[in-house]
Write an enzyme that holds these catalytic residues in place. Structure first.
Site: not given
Length: 294
Positions: A59, A97, A99, A157, A191, A236, A276
């Site tokens: 992230e 969006y 990452e 992720h 994750d 995770d 997390h």
């Protein structure tokens, strides 16, 4: 004589801790410009990540590309005897969006032979990559100081909305990695949103990664990888494949790292870092079997 045996055992335990290789995965939750400017948060992140020889940071949301170099600078200042380097993925995501995945590692502990995005690894079946909102980022490493010398790390992720579908598709990722590098020793970590409202118990049990006995899930549903006290979820995970790698894991070392408790933080202070906890596991040092024989 009993004292001597006890001393040898204690020394063996200390050596195991000192020379094992710690692998970590940490969803830092929107790691970007704002967190990079927060000295307290960056100080805590530095302490967390400095515990690990290799970390998968997830992230990372930093269009300017400044947050990770700043973190690495702090890591290298924190312990000048252990210098870190890093590898970063492309900015991934189907919409605006985006990452990135970032691997940072101690230079003296391991070498990265190759890095690849799943799309590049699986060109023959490119449609499969559309199953992922953010395709896995994969590295092949050489670890000279551990029992397991060569292994592949698959960082991922999942999208919360499609967590179960993406986890099922990860079986194909393992197959593609095996076809390319002819290795059984693979570790998947990250994750996966693999619990609570994102997946069902029945769905998890039906996964190919769960049904195949060659895969071992080191982080279980009983463990909590979330910071919030009102939530108890194992989002995770660390999953390993290959008999050599499985036997090269330090027993009991796979667990979340509760940095809130370790650094005496309030829930709000911990949440400023992430919602997390990192998950981690240790690989046995190369001399582990000799020490056990003593």
């Amino acid at each position: 004589m009993r004292s001597l045996v006890l001393l040898i055992g204690i020394v063996g335990i200390c050596l195991s801790t000192a020379f094992s290789l710690k692998m970590c995965a940490f969803n830092v939750q929107s790691f970007g410009e704002a967190k990079a400017k927060n000295k307290k948060v960056m100080g805590i992140l530095t302490k967390i990540i400095s515990r690990c020889d290799l970390s998968l940071i997830q992230e990372v949301r930093d269009s300017k590309g400044e947050a990770v170099p700043k973190l690495l600078k702090l890591l290298n200042r924190f312990d000048k005897s252990q210098m870190y380097s890093y590898l970063e993925s492309k900015r991934l995501g189907r919409s605006t969006y985006k990452e990135q995945y970032v691997y940072d590692s101690r230079k003296d502990m391991l070498q990265v032979h190759e890095q690849v995005h799943y799309r590049e690894l699986n060109q023959k079946e490119s449609n499969d990559t559309e199953m992922f909102s953010r395709e896995p980022f994969i590295i092949r490493i050489y670890s000279p100081k551990t029992l397991v010398k060569h292994l592949v790390i698959i960082g991922h992720h999942t999208s919360p909305k499609n967590a179960l579908k993406e986890m099922d598709e990860l079986f194909r990722v393992f197959q593609a990695v095996h076809e390319k590098w002819k290795t059984e020793n693979m570790m998947l970590l990250g994750d996966l949103n693999a619990d609570c409202g994102y997946v069902t118990i029945k769905g998890i049990k039906n996964l190919r990664l769960r049904n195949d006995p060659k895969f071992h899930w080191l982080i279980t549903e009983e463990q909590d990888t979330t910071v919030r006290e009102k939530i108890h979820c194992a989002y995770d995970r660390i999953i390993v494949h290959g008999n050599t790698l499985i036997s090269g894991i330090v027993p009991g070392s796979a667990q979340p790292f509760n940095f809130k408790k370790e650094f005496l933080l309030s829930e709000q202070e911990a949440l400023e870092v992430s919602d997390h906890y990192p998950v981690e596991v240790d690989l046995k040092p190369s001399h582990y079997h000799l020490r056990n024989e003593l």
